[in-house]
Motif scaffolding. Structure first.
Motif, short mmCIF file in Angstrom:
data_model
loop_
_atom_site.label_atom_id
_atom_site.label_comp_id
_atom_site.label_asym_id
_atom_site.label_seq_id
_atom_site.Cartn_x
_atom_site.Cartn_y
_atom_site.Cartn_z
N GLU A 158 29.13 0.36 -65.19
CA GLU A 158 30.35 0.00 -64.48
C GLU A 158 31.35 -0.61 -65.46
OE1 GLU A 158 29.54 -2.44 -61.13
OE2 GLU A 158 27.92 -1.16 -60.36
N THR B 58 28.90 5.19 -63.66
CA THR B 58 28.89 5.42 -62.22
C THR B 58 30.13 4.84 -61.52
OG1 THR B 58 27.61 3.38 -61.87
CG2 THR B 58 26.38 5.44 -62.15
N LYS B 59 30.72 3.80 -62.13
CA LYS B 59 31.86 3.14 -61.48
C LYS B 59 32.87 2.73 -62.54
CE LYS B 59 32.99 -0.80 -58.47
NZ LYS B 59 32.42 -1.94 -57.70
N SER C 222 37.07 1.16 -62.89
CA SER C 222 38.35 0.70 -62.34
C SER C 222 39.36 0.64 -63.46
CB SER C 222 38.19 -0.68 -61.69
OG SER C 222 37.32 -0.63 -60.59
N VAL D 259 31.13 10.05 -63.11
CA VAL D 259 31.60 8.89 -62.36
C VAL D 259 31.53 9.15 -60.86
CG1 VAL D 259 34.04 9.59 -62.39
CG2 VAL D 259 33.45 7.18 -62.17
N GLU D 260 31.04 8.14 -60.10
CA GLU D 260 30.90 8.25 -58.65
C GLU D 260 31.92 7.40 -57.90
OE1 GLU D 260 26.90 7.27 -57.68
OE2 GLU D 260 26.03 9.03 -58.65
N GLU D 261 32.41 6.33 -58.53
CA GLU D 261 33.42 5.46 -57.92
C GLU D 261 34.55 5.27 -58.92
OE1 GLU D 261 31.95 1.85 -56.20
OE2 GLU D 261 29.98 2.73 -55.75
N PHE D 262 35.76 5.59 -58.49
CA PHE D 262 36.90 5.51 -59.40
C PHE D 262 38.09 4.88 -58.70
CE2 PHE D 262 40.64 7.68 -61.50
CZ PHE D 262 40.60 6.87 -62.63
N THR D 263 38.69 3.87 -59.38
CA THR D 263 39.89 3.20 -58.89
C THR D 263 40.98 3.30 -59.94
OG1 THR D 263 38.63 1.61 -57.55
CG2 THR D 263 40.89 1.01 -58.13
N TYR E 170 33.52 7.42 -53.97
CA TYR E 170 34.58 6.45 -53.64
C TYR E 170 35.77 6.75 -54.54
CZ TYR E 170 37.08 1.96 -53.53
OH TYR E 170 38.04 0.98 -53.42
#
Length: 440
Positions: A74, A112-113, A115, A139-143, A166
């Motif tokens: 992350e 995986t995450k 931001s 990547v599974e969660e991206f902001t 996400y």
């Protein structure tokens, strides 16, 4: 020295190695042994509490820790990496982008995450290649939040990240390539003040079959928005739409709506909206939608929302006859409410005599709130219509346990004391009802 004390002291240290000190082999060996034997998942959890800059500083702790920060699953890149320079913004941008790519190119293992919160990066073309790297990293969660500057046009490589679960985008222009068929694993989608065509938005939502949470703050104006999301459970809307309809959302339970546009068909359009969400239990509306419940003949709304348990209303002016009547009509149509939250508009000292005449002429014998247990009224200023609403809620709620009144002023004054004394004299249907006063 305890491990937590070591980490606290490192947060503000210089990343360069300290100058040579007097050797203390026994202490160093014991310290190295203790922190090097920590489980890998524990080390990862410790490092993920830090910013990238602070995580990199831990490389001086021991040989085992030297490259640990390069394996973090992350990553957060935010304004802590932005070196403010009023005289040379271009240099600050180059340093930020340099750190970003240096970390990603040296990173080992999956991400995986991630931001990416960019404070002052104008344009955004410098990060286009980033999306390709994230695709390769799985990547599974991206902001992505662009805080200032021009609207960022998303590159087509983002829509290759089909493993996303996400996705949160801010201040972006969204236009997927023709080859894009949807995010098959996406669970939550957040679009914050983005620009997107209505047809593109509808297709994007319908092509995410596992979508459970949808948050939309869009800049475009939509005429008729049809949402097809079969497993959707939460929906939040802030934008301009004259009509919203859920084609297939039998599990949608939480809805929040704020808009500068009224529904085109008025109360009938709103009833159609409610009919499309049969499982709705938690509803948050602003004053624009509340006003739709105002009937011209002051009669009950031709619908009953039996499943609604929690109702939150924002920016309500009880000095407005239209809004006060709408609130009362809405409550009349929600007999199974368990919790009500109302945030008032600031006090404007308007004449409310006509409102009181209206309230005295109305018969609220059919208002039944037999399951209401908690009421929260915010920004109360002691207006007569506010007191009338409080009195009605106390008289119509036989199971009420707690009423919280948040005073609008920042201090307790004589007006509040008079209000409290008046409320004490109000009759209560519930013998267990408690009224609490709070300051903002």
């Amino acid at each position: 020295m305890p491990l937590c004390s070591v980490f606290i002291s490192l947060r503000g240290c210089n990343p360069k190695p300290p100058p040579p000190a007097v050797p203390q082999p026994t202490q160093l060996t014991e310290f190295d042994r203790r922190i090097s034997n920590l489980p890998h998942d524990v080390i990862d959890k410790i490092l993920m509490q830090f910013t990238i800059r602070d995580a990199a500083k831990t490389s001086i702790l021991s040989k085992v820790w030297r490259y640990k920060w390069l394996n973090l699953p992350e990553l957060i890149f935010d304004d802590t990496l932005w070196q403010e320079s009023a005289r040379n913004q271009e240099l600050a941008k180059m340093k930020f982008v340099g750190i970003l790519y240096q970390v990603l190119l040296r990173h080992q293992g999956p991400i995986t995450k991630m931001s990416l919160i960019i404070p002052k990066l104008r344009g955004g073309s410098e990060i286009d290649h980033l999306m390709f790297i994230l695709w390769k990293k799985g990547v599974e969660e991206f902001t992505l939040k662009m805080m200032e500057g021009e609207e960022y046009k998303l590159p087509s490589s983002l829509f290759m990240c089909l493993q996303l679960k996400y996705l949160s985008l801010s201040s972006c222009l969204i236009n997927p390539p023709p080859s894009f068929k949807g995010f098959n694993r996406l669970n939550r989608l957040e679009l914050d003040f983005v620009t997107i065509d209505a047809g593109v938005l509808v297709n994007l939502i319908s092509s995410c079959p596992l979508l459970e949470q949808l948050v939309l703050h869009v800049l475009n104006e939509f005429h008729y928005l049809v949402i097809d999301a079969p497993v959707l459970k939460l929906f939040e809307w802030n934008g301009n739409a004259t009509s919203i309809y859920f084609k297939n959302s039998p599990f949608l339970a939480i809805v929040s709506i704020a808009s500068n546009k009224e529904f085109e068909d008025g109360i009938l359009g709103l009833i159609e909206f409610f009919d499309s969400v049969p499982a709705l239990k938690n509803l948050h509306m602003d004053y624009m939608f509340v006003r739709l419940f105002f009937p011209g003949d002051f009669q009950a709304i031709p619908a009953t929302f039996n499943n609604l348990k929690i109702l939150k209303l924002s920016y309500i002016s009880l000095e407005s006859l239209e809004e006060l009547s709408s609130v009362l009509c809405l409550m009349r149509s929600c007999p199974n409410l368990e919790e009500v939250k109302i945030e008032m508009m600031p006090y404007s000292a308007n004449d409310t005599s006509d409102i009181m005449d209206f309230l005295k002429a109305q018969d609220y014998s059919d208002v039944l709130l037999n399951r209401l247990k908690k009421v929260t009224l915010s920004k109360i200023s002691g207006l007569v219509p506010e007191m009338a609403l409080i009195k009605l809620l106390l008289e119509k709620s036989p199971t009420l346990k707690r009423m919280v009144i948040v005073w609008g002023a920042f201090k307790f004054d004589d007006k509040l004391l008079r209000t409290m004394k008046e409320l004490i004299r109000f009759s209560r249907a519930s013998p267990n009802a408690e009224v609490h006063f709070e300051s903002p």
